[in-house]
Enzyme design. Structure first.
Site, PDB file in Angstrom:
ATOM      1  N   SER A 420       1.255  54.626 -25.837  1.00  0.00           N
ATOM      2  CA  SER A 420       0.655  53.924 -26.971  1.00  0.00           C
ATOM      3  C   SER A 420      -0.325  52.864 -26.459  1.00  0.00           C
ATOM      4  CB  SER A 420       1.785  53.256 -27.769  1.00  0.00           C
ATOM      5  OG  SER A 420       1.377  52.966 -29.072  1.00  0.00           O
ATOM      6  N   PRO A 421      -1.395  52.596 -27.207  1.00  0.00           N
ATOM      7  CA  PRO A 421      -2.356  51.594 -26.734  1.00  0.00           C
ATOM      8  C   PRO A 421      -1.714  50.215 -26.587  1.00  0.00           C
ATOM      9  CG  PRO A 421      -2.753  52.165 -29.032  1.00  0.00           C
ATOM     10  CD  PRO A 421      -1.745  53.143 -28.514  1.00  0.00           C
ATOM     11  N   TYR A 580      -6.656  43.772 -38.094  1.00  0.00           N
ATOM     12  CA  TYR A 580      -7.985  43.636 -37.486  1.00  0.00           C
ATOM     13  C   TYR A 580      -9.053  43.989 -38.536  1.00  0.00           C
ATOM     14  CZ  TYR A 580      -5.355  43.067 -33.192  1.00  0.00           C
ATOM     15  OH  TYR A 580      -4.495  42.595 -32.244  1.00  0.00           O
ATOM     16  N   ARG A 628      -5.296  54.864 -36.611  1.00  0.00           N
ATOM     17  CA  ARG A 628      -4.058  54.067 -36.655  1.00  0.00           C
ATOM     18  C   ARG A 628      -4.077  53.179 -37.891  1.00  0.00           C
ATOM     19  NH1 ARG A 628      -0.307  50.979 -32.191  1.00  0.00           N
ATOM     20  NH2 ARG A 628       0.365  53.099 -31.836  1.00  0.00           N
ATOM     21  N   ARG A 722       6.200  49.846 -25.207  1.00  0.00           N
ATOM     22  CA  ARG A 722       6.866  48.959 -24.237  1.00  0.00           C
ATOM     23  C   ARG A 722       7.636  49.692 -23.145  1.00  0.00           C
ATOM     24  NH1 ARG A 722       9.404  45.475 -28.854  1.00  0.00           N
ATOM     25  NH2 ARG A 722       9.328  47.578 -29.707  1.00  0.00           N
TER      26      ARG A 722
HETATM   27  C1  FMN Z   1       1.587  44.304 -24.905  1.00  0.00           C
HETATM   28  C2  FMN Z   1       1.252  45.098 -26.127  1.00  0.00           C
HETATM   29  C3  FMN Z   1      -0.080  45.285 -26.466  1.00  0.00           C
HETATM   30  C4  FMN Z   1      -0.408  46.074 -27.575  1.00  0.00           C
HETATM   31  N1  FMN Z   1      -1.716  46.351 -27.857  1.00  0.00           N
HETATM   32  C5  FMN Z   1      -2.046  47.233 -28.806  1.00  0.00           C
HETATM   33  C6  FMN Z   1      -3.373  47.695 -28.978  1.00  0.00           C
HETATM   34  O1  FMN Z   1      -4.251  47.362 -28.214  1.00  0.00           O
HETATM   35  N2  FMN Z   1      -3.643  48.537 -29.988  1.00  0.00           N
HETATM   36  C7  FMN Z   1      -2.656  48.972 -30.837  1.00  0.00           C
HETATM   37  O2  FMN Z   1      -2.942  49.732 -31.760  1.00  0.00           O
HETATM   38  N3  FMN Z   1      -1.386  48.592 -30.675  1.00  0.00           N
HETATM   39  C8  FMN Z   1      -1.049  47.752 -29.672  1.00  0.00           C
HETATM   40  N4  FMN Z   1       0.259  47.426 -29.465  1.00  0.00           N
HETATM   41  C9  FMN Z   1       1.292  48.039 -30.292  1.00  0.00           C
HETATM   42  C10 FMN Z   1       1.873  49.271 -29.587  1.00  0.00           C
HETATM   43  O3  FMN Z   1       0.900  50.279 -29.413  1.00  0.00           O
HETATM   44  C11 FMN Z   1       3.050  49.843 -30.360  1.00  0.00           C
HETATM   45  O4  FMN Z   1       2.593  50.242 -31.634  1.00  0.00           O
HETATM   46  C12 FMN Z   1       4.190  48.842 -30.521  1.00  0.00           C
HETATM   47  O5  FMN Z   1       4.423  48.147 -29.308  1.00  0.00           O
HETATM   48  C13 FMN Z   1       5.487  49.541 -30.932  1.00  0.00           C
HETATM   49  O6  FMN Z   1       5.879  50.497 -29.978  1.00  0.00           O
HETATM   50  P1  FMN Z   1       7.096  50.247 -28.931  1.00  0.00           P
HETATM   51  O7  FMN Z   1       8.289  49.911 -29.749  1.00  0.00           O
HETATM   52  O8  FMN Z   1       7.223  51.571 -28.205  1.00  0.00           O
HETATM   53  O9  FMN Z   1       6.697  49.121 -28.032  1.00  0.00           O
HETATM   54  C14 FMN Z   1       0.604  46.626 -28.370  1.00  0.00           C
HETATM   55  C15 FMN Z   1       1.929  46.399 -28.036  1.00  0.00           C
HETATM   56  C16 FMN Z   1       2.259  45.669 -26.904  1.00  0.00           C
HETATM   57  C17 FMN Z   1       3.701  45.505 -26.546  1.00  0.00           C
END
Ligand code: FMN
Ligand code: FAD
Length: 782
Positions: A420-421, A580, A628, A722
């Site tokens: 994921s980004p 955003y 997204r 994460r």
């Molecule tokens: C450090 C960090 C940076 C993130 N940056 C972005 C981002 O640039 N673009 C985005 O769409 N989501 C971003 N997210 C959200 C993640 O892509 C994801 O949707 C969110 O962390 C939930 O997934 P997880 O439970 O697997 O961490 C970010 C999350 C984290 C933890």
């Protein structure tokens, strides 16, 4: 102690029995409004596990209950002429009457006083009691009387159901689905004695009304159900029983009950809620009687363990049981919602429909099902794999759903996992350099099918922080190209760019210097749909975009898209989530415009769609675009999952290939409900209602989660964020953990593959041996 239980259902009787066994000196009375040995109801079901608890609490009644049980292992799902059967589910059915009769007799044996045909009006009727149990069921009069203390919250669910019986003996726990001109009806049927089965018929309120059941006479309604489910009844009639509310042929809506407090002091004695009076869990997970009996077990245990401290024991009971009830109610909510929205799933192939039903509560996962019925799961895995065009691999193991390929336009991902980004705040002047090469390169080598680079901004003032990457000049393009080329040269993962504009959330500090806090110096002006301050009184104010701003930003997205093509990306994601810029147009919380870009959802989508269309026009036709979205703002008055369907339909019509279903981060007022896979229901709804492929994301942290989500058709891909920060090779590690070895590793790392697999295999064998030994030990004890 003088104890009075108001209500002689399973909870009141069982508590009385356990307390009397604990101390024969207790003076215990159960007061019941019905006649002795008279009750309503058909059969109830327990899981095998509940039986274990009863065995430990009172072996005598447990043995009698066990003797009266009809045990069965299979669940059969019938839809559109197909029957899908799976085993190992371990249920027992017993007539409610039979169960109560056993408990009544057992109470009498140990010296509990049973008073029948006494309709208790008020707990004041028992001035000498030291403890009063309000075990008076779902419509508890005592709970209503002291509602100010208990603070009950009652949620009437959408479906109408009627509890019927039949002499057709169902061999398996049977779910049958039938379509009518008004919509879908379902039946839940299970055998509970030698001659009778429970047969519950259910349909959403609107379907039930459209079919005219709201005005139909009882006999006509039964005839309607008999005709509708004729092919499942083999000529047997449906029977309605006594005139009691729940047993009668009245169609009711299930009330989900939860109480904030379980103990009230009436001035003389504590009055304690138990069983259905305290809580309910939808019958589709068959836990009402289990919870009622386990409440009784826990309260008796607490009192036994804290002699002389009734107050403390009651508090402990409330604490322990309310947590357990919440856990079950969470699963029950998912299950209830599944049955309320059967029409969402009926177009899945019957095999997948059945799997979706089995895993509906999100409590039973792919691996749980495998433990229950390995052959069923492997057969289903083969079915999924064949549909994805793959056969069993060299090891001859079935291919888990997570490792089936996914094709969209000309791009085939080798599996269903996406990195994921994730913003890294590690660029200078928006140029991705060595840090990103190592970071993204490592994750691309780690086994995921697709790596999505973090939000990449379309101009300097579109950045969240000065450390964010960009794509508005050739230096940035070349930085990205170096990374894309590395990925393409060294592994078979694909790589995506996520294009976005920070809007009102821009001009802030890198995460580790204060996420979302405005820069101390060097701030740039902010734009968004309407003027706003993301953090009240803290963030810089944004101003509303003018038409000129809109055109400039749209052209920046197009320019960034062109540079992304030159950099060689395989996939583009448009960031319309998390508050955003583009998201600020979609959410009514942040879009207060009165022009053509504000007001209705269609208007609010106008600008994001304008940008999408401009991007789609230049992005190669053979490459995919995902969008997204925040599928839920988690704020009253914000975007809801219903809106998410409309948003998805709009992007689908514009040519989007997938919707990436995230949520929140639009408003600081949000109140998200976290939990494992907590956003997956949004991906599920969008996929199955809007008919577009989806990406699930959020607290997906094991192969088991991914397998369950993909296999049940809740999403097409799973984005994992994460866990990939903790382990770039998350996918490789997870495949080894589930013992799936037909996964290709980077050639440089292959030496580690077999060693890891061997070590994990040993760990699995040791855990299984330990479990086996403790089972044997328990059985000896019994
Ligand atoms: C450090 C960090 C940076 C993130 N940056 C972005 C981002 O640039 N673009 C985005 O769409 N989501 C971003 N997210 C959200 C993640 O892509 C994801 O949707 C969110 O962390 C939930 O997934 P997880 O439970 O697997 O961490 C970010 C999350 C984290 C933890
Ligand atoms: C359609 C349906 C299917 C179900 N299927 C299952 C299943 O498969 N498995 C399962 O575990 N559970 C099932 N249940 C739930 C189950 O019936 C209840 O959760 C369980 O009986 C709760 O036990 P209880 O003792 O708390 O309440 P109840 O069983 O409701 O008992 C309350 C008792 O209190 C008496 N009473 C009420 N008010 C007074 C008063 N003022 N004075 C004196 N007496 C009073 C009532 O007559 C009754 O006997 C189902 C329920 C429904 C509606």
């Amino acid at each position: 102690m003088n104890i009075v239980c108001i209500g002689g259902g399973p909870s009141g009787l069982y508590f009385a029995l356990l307390m009397k066994r604990q101390n024969p000196a207790h003076d215990i009375t159960v007061v019941e409004r019905n006649r002795p040995y008279d009750t309503f109801g058909w059969g109830v079901v327990f899981s095998d596990q509940t039986l274990g608890n009863l065995q430990a609490a009172d072996p005598v009644s447990a043995a009698q209950i066990l003797g009266a049980f009809n045990h069965w292992d299979d669940i059969e799902v019938n839809i559109r002429g197909a029957k899908v059967r799976s085993g190992g589910h371990g249920f027992c059915g017993i007539g409610r009457k039979r169960l109560l009769n056993i408990l009544q007799r057992r109470c009498e044996e140990v010296g509990v006083k049973l008073v029948f045909e006494a309709d208790v009006q008020n707990d004041d009727e028992y001035p000498h009691a030291d403890l009063i149990i309000a075990s008076d069921g779902l419509n508890s009069r005592i709970r209503t009387r002291h509602a100010a203390t208990y603070q009950p919250d009652i949620d009437l669910r959408d479906c109408r159901f009627v509890w019927l019986g039949t002499n057709k003996l169902f061999e398996a726990f049977t779910f049958a689905f039938e379509e009518t001109e008004w919509g879908w009806f379902q039946a839940h049927a299970y055998r509970f004695d030698d001659s009778t089965s429970t047969f519950i018929v259910e349909a959403p309120e609107r379907v039930w009304r459209a079919a005219g059941l709201d005005t139909m006479e009882k006999e006509d309604a039964i005839a309607f159900c008999e005709k509708l489910f004729a092919k499942h009844l083999d000529g047997h009639a449906l029977i309605s029983n006594a005139s009691h509310l729940r047993g009668s042929a009245q169609w009711i809506r299930f009330p989900r009950v939860v109480c904030k407090r379980w103990v009230h002091h009436n001035g003389r004695a504590p009055v304690v809620l138990m069983g259905d009076a305290a809580h309910t869990a939808h019958f589709s997970i068959g836990s009402g009687t289990k919870l009622a009996l386990e409440d009784a077990i826990e309260l008796a245990r607490c009192i036994g363990q804290q002699p002389g401290d009734l107050q403390g024991a009651l508090q402990h009971y409330e604490d322990v049981r309310s947590i357990e009830v919440l856990r079950i109610q969470n699963a029950a909510r998912n299950s209830t919602e599944w049955f309320e929205h059967v029409d969402r799933y009926v177009n899945l192939p019957p095999e997948q429909f059945a799997y979706s039903l089995l895993t509906r509560s999100q409590r039973i996962s792919h691996e749980n099902l495998r433990v229950r019925d390995k052959a069923y799961v492997e057969g289903f895995e083969d079915w999924i794999a064949q549909r994805a065009g793959v056969q069993r691999g060299a090891s001859q193991a079935a291919v888990p759903p997570m490792f089936t390929p996914f094709t969209v336009r000309s791009v085939t991902l080798k599996n269903r996992v996406i990195v994921s980004p994730m913003a890294q705040y590690s660029c200078t002047d928006g140029v991705p350099a060595d840090y990103h090469l190592v970071h993204l390169g490592a994750r691309a080598m780690g086994g995921a099918g697709l790596v999505v680079a973090e939000m990449t901004c379309t101009s300097a003032d579109a950045r969240i922080t000065p450390g964010c990457p960009g794509l508005w000049n050739t230096a940035q393009r070349d930085g990205w190209k170096r990374i894309v080329d590395f990925v393409h040269a060294n592994c078979d993962a694909k790589i995506a760019i996520q294009l976005g504009h920070a809007g009102a959330k821009g001009s802030t500090r890198v995460a580790w210097e204060g996420i979302d806090l405005p820069l101390e110096r060097g701030n740039w002006p902010l734009i968004s749909a309407s003027p706003q301050q993301y953090l009240d009184g803290v963030s810089d104010w944004s101003h509303a975009m003018t038409r000129a701003d809109m055109e400039r930003v749209r052209d920046d997205f197009v320019q960034a898209t062109r540079l992304a093509i030159e950099a060689g990306f395989d996939w583009l994601e448009l960031h319309c989530a998390h508050g955003y810029l583009l998201s600020s147009f979609i959410s009514p919380l942040t879009n207060l415009r009165s022009d053509d870009y504000g007001g209705s959802l269609a208007n609010r989508l106008r600008y994001p769609l304008e940008v999408f269309n401009a991007v789609r026009a230049v992005w190669p036709q053979d490459l995919p675009i995902s969008v997204r979205i925040s599928a839920n703002d988690w704020v009253e008055g914000g975007i809801t999952p219903d809106d998410a369907i409309q948003i998805a339909l709009a992007f689908k019509a514009a040519g989007a290939d997938l919707i990436d279903c995230s949520s929140g981060q639009v408003s600081k007022q949000e109140q998200p409900v976290f939990g494992r896979m907590f956003q997956t229901p949004f991906a599920d709804r969008v996929r199955n209602e809007a008919g577009i492929a989806t990406i699930a994301v959020g607290a997906i942290s094991e192969a088991d989660h991914v397998n369950s989500i993909i296999a049940s058709g809740r999403a097409d891909l799973c984005a994992v964020a994460r866990p990939h920060l903790a382990n770039p090779a998350w996918t490789l590690m997870e495949s080894a953990k589930i013992g799936y070895v037909d996964v290709s590793w980077p050639k440089q790392y292959r030496a580690a593959k077999q060693q890891l697999e061997r070590n994990l295999e040993r760990e699995r064998a040791a855990t299984a041996a330990l479990a086996q030994a403790s089972r044997a030990h328990l059985e000896e004890g019994v």
